[in-house]
Design an enzyme around this catalytic site. Sequence first.
Site, PDB file in Angstrom:
ATOM      1  CB  ALA A  90     -14.177 -30.782  38.023  1.00 20.49           C
ATOM      2  CG  HIS A 117     -15.823 -26.837  32.187  1.00 18.48           C
ATOM      3  ND1 HIS A 117     -16.262 -25.528  32.180  1.00 18.48           N
ATOM      4  CD2 HIS A 117     -14.568 -26.781  32.729  1.00 18.48           C
ATOM      5  CE1 HIS A 117     -15.328 -24.745  32.665  1.00 18.48           C
ATOM      6  NE2 HIS A 117     -14.290 -25.482  33.022  1.00 18.48           N
ATOM      7  CD  GLU A 118     -13.098 -29.558  34.840  1.00 19.46           C
ATOM      8  OE1 GLU A 118     -11.865 -29.458  34.648  1.00 19.46           O
ATOM      9  OE2 GLU A 118     -13.789 -28.628  35.297  1.00 19.46           O
TER      10      GLU A 118
END
Length: 849
Positions: free
Chosen positions: A257, A290-291
């Site tokens: 991503a 995470h993103e």
Amino acid sequence: MSVLTRDEAQTRAQILDVERYTIALDLTTGEETFDSATAIRFTARTAGDTFVEVQPATLRSISLDGQPLDPALLDGNRYPLPGLTAGPHELRVDAAMHYSRTGEGMHRFTDPTDGETYLYTQLFMDDIQRVFAAFDQPDLKSVFAIDVTAPEGWTVLGNGIAEHTGQGRWTIAPTPLISTYLVAIAAGPWHSITTEHAGLPFGIHCRRSLAPYLDADADEILDITRACYDRYHEKFDEPYPFDSYDQAFVPEFNAGAMENPGLVTFRDEFIYRSAVTDTERQTRAMVIAHEMAHMWFGDLVTLAWWDDIWLNESFAEYMGYQTLTEATRFTDTWVDFGVARKGWGYDADQRPSTHPVAPDPDAVPDTASALLNFDGISYAKGASALRQLVAWLGEKDFLAGINAHFARHKFANATLADFIDNLASATDRDVHAWAGQWLRTTGIDTLTAETGTPAPTEPSGPPANGNGQSWALTVTRDGSRPHRITVGAYDHALGTQAGPGRLALRDRFEIDVPGDGTPTIRPGRRPALVVLNDGDLTYAKIRLDTASWDTVLTDLSGIPDALTRAVLWNTARDMVRDGDLAPATYLATARTHLPYETDLALVQGVLSFAAGQVVDRCTIPEDLPAARATLTDLCRDLIRRTEDGSQPGLRLIAVRHFIDAATQPDTLRSWLDEGTVHGGPELDPELRWRILTRLAVLGATDEAAIATELAADPSATGREGAARCRAALPTAEAKAAAWDALFTDDTLSNYLFTATAQGFWQPGQEDVTGDYVSRFYPDAIALAARRGPAIAEAAGRYAFPVYAVDPESLGTGLRALEDPALTPALRRKLVDQLDDLRRALAVRTSATG
């Protein structure tokens, strides 16, 4: 193409302030190029010379402050701007730009299922110049205002809220100050699901052909997104800094991503067309977490130069796993990190290409060298270091330091020194010394346990149950870092279950390594098992005392905590790679304990290492039949264990690995013909292509069967499956055709390249692939020069002759490293692959005595 050097970036940052980009993109001009018009408002602090990056198909015009400049002066990807006067300026650039088929710049994809076309940008690290002209470096933050003309019926997404103004025209709200590499556009006939949370518009988007699969998982994806958003607002004082939050699942995406502010792009394999395990759902959730962490660390506060990329990735990696554990149903995420991610860091840190988590700035002199540091060290080792820091510092002080960092540097850039100073402001601990020991050094410490009875001169611990017994633990460290670790002491427990014996936790205690030189004395008799780093809070290789290791071999699956079992499976993994544990012993241990394992991440991790490394690379040829039999018998055991349907995830893992390990085609053929595994599951597209690939490897299918399957599944993943199958066929004709597709005609997209390369090299096909081992190096070197870093990385990772484990192959590769034409991206992959090959050869040598 010229790469930007750190010195050039520093010089340009001293000269320029960049206030605003106004960009118009026209995506209606054909299948090969799109139009890009850019106006850049900037101020020169002093008079001087500089340049702007642009990589056009055609540079139509360029002007500075209304005065036309000569397009012919473009030098590669740089247009010189000599003699700038101090003060405000406006640069205008009009160009036609190439679409990409490699996932870099503006990627164009046509869905074979329905013929619809989708576009998206991936501008990290220096690919903005493929889309519009820019001063492309992270510390020249600016406002970006973008208008897009797209075909009617398309939706355009961007970093801000996009408004459709009619006739295919879209205006995207101007961004706050962000770095060039974070600009994002996605355009196409997206299937979208929108909602609102905390007063912000949220959206998830995918190709129309994937709509039913997104719809099925939309509640889960949005629930994870909302939970992480809320948890981050409990941790962080700064509110989410952008006007919307879109997540687009896009085709042929090179990474997992990308953290574009307000428009995170994900590889669309995360939209599941086929059955997946809960661990795979957890992985998707972790990537979402995470993103989102990057919205603060990376987007709100951004590195000044690429030597600090670890700050982005290590922070997001740590926060992703930790926040998912705290805020969602996925409460065992650190088990998956331990077994699936940490080994990535350990492996990278033992290769010649290792580097500090935070490298010296001089070690990252340009963008090409920076790109090489996106590895297991910047992600897994860095996250492990932060986890150790939190254990040492305490979460309260850690978050106080982080919030000070955000407050001081929001919408700006920061360095490692800034980060450490802000952490230090929140604690009395010497964070600067910690950073020097953990972040500026390379390699892995090894912690070894020795147990025994206290010497007469040593004070005994308090008696346990009045028996007066005590035991002593000494931990030796091979390395240089301080560690705060938990030690677990386990005893055999009475149990009535079948299989290995059960172990019960007697005691957990914390120690510092190195200590004061005296053993740690604990009450009671010596435990059956002493586990260093129980809880996996540090980053180090672990070696047990002899008695404890004997207990592990017999009773590993009887340990009650999955994270402890992960630490011990990682120890076994490290021992195989270091030549300290025979491959056959690892396989026998897996055969003994995996049938009783309850954690899916552990089952998947152990089976993957057993198949891909222990059997296919580390086992000497004469032991291969027995090793493969052990692996297939283990998979059969797991399939039998799951016949009642109560553990579909475990059964799916077992079925996948049985297919991949099968040495005879009969069972696979019957499953494919009947459309189901006996006792379930029914074959979905993923399992059908997996079976057909294995049949191709075994020479038990042909082109006609592959074409028939592709006709039944003409999707993008179907095309990849067919490419993989065709390359796997064990005929000279199939191998020649695959090699030509990979290295000659240059038309394969990034995903079709990867699929073809994955099919080409197969264990047991040396008679038809042997001649290609030496061909790989010159062909890959030429390919990398033609097609760029994304394909170079794919060639080094997937097209490398990984199963040619012999001294001749190693020698050929080492000689190829001397070729001056090697690009940095390919050189790094080859250095790593050849070191892994050297290690596999060493393991084989140790097995033969």
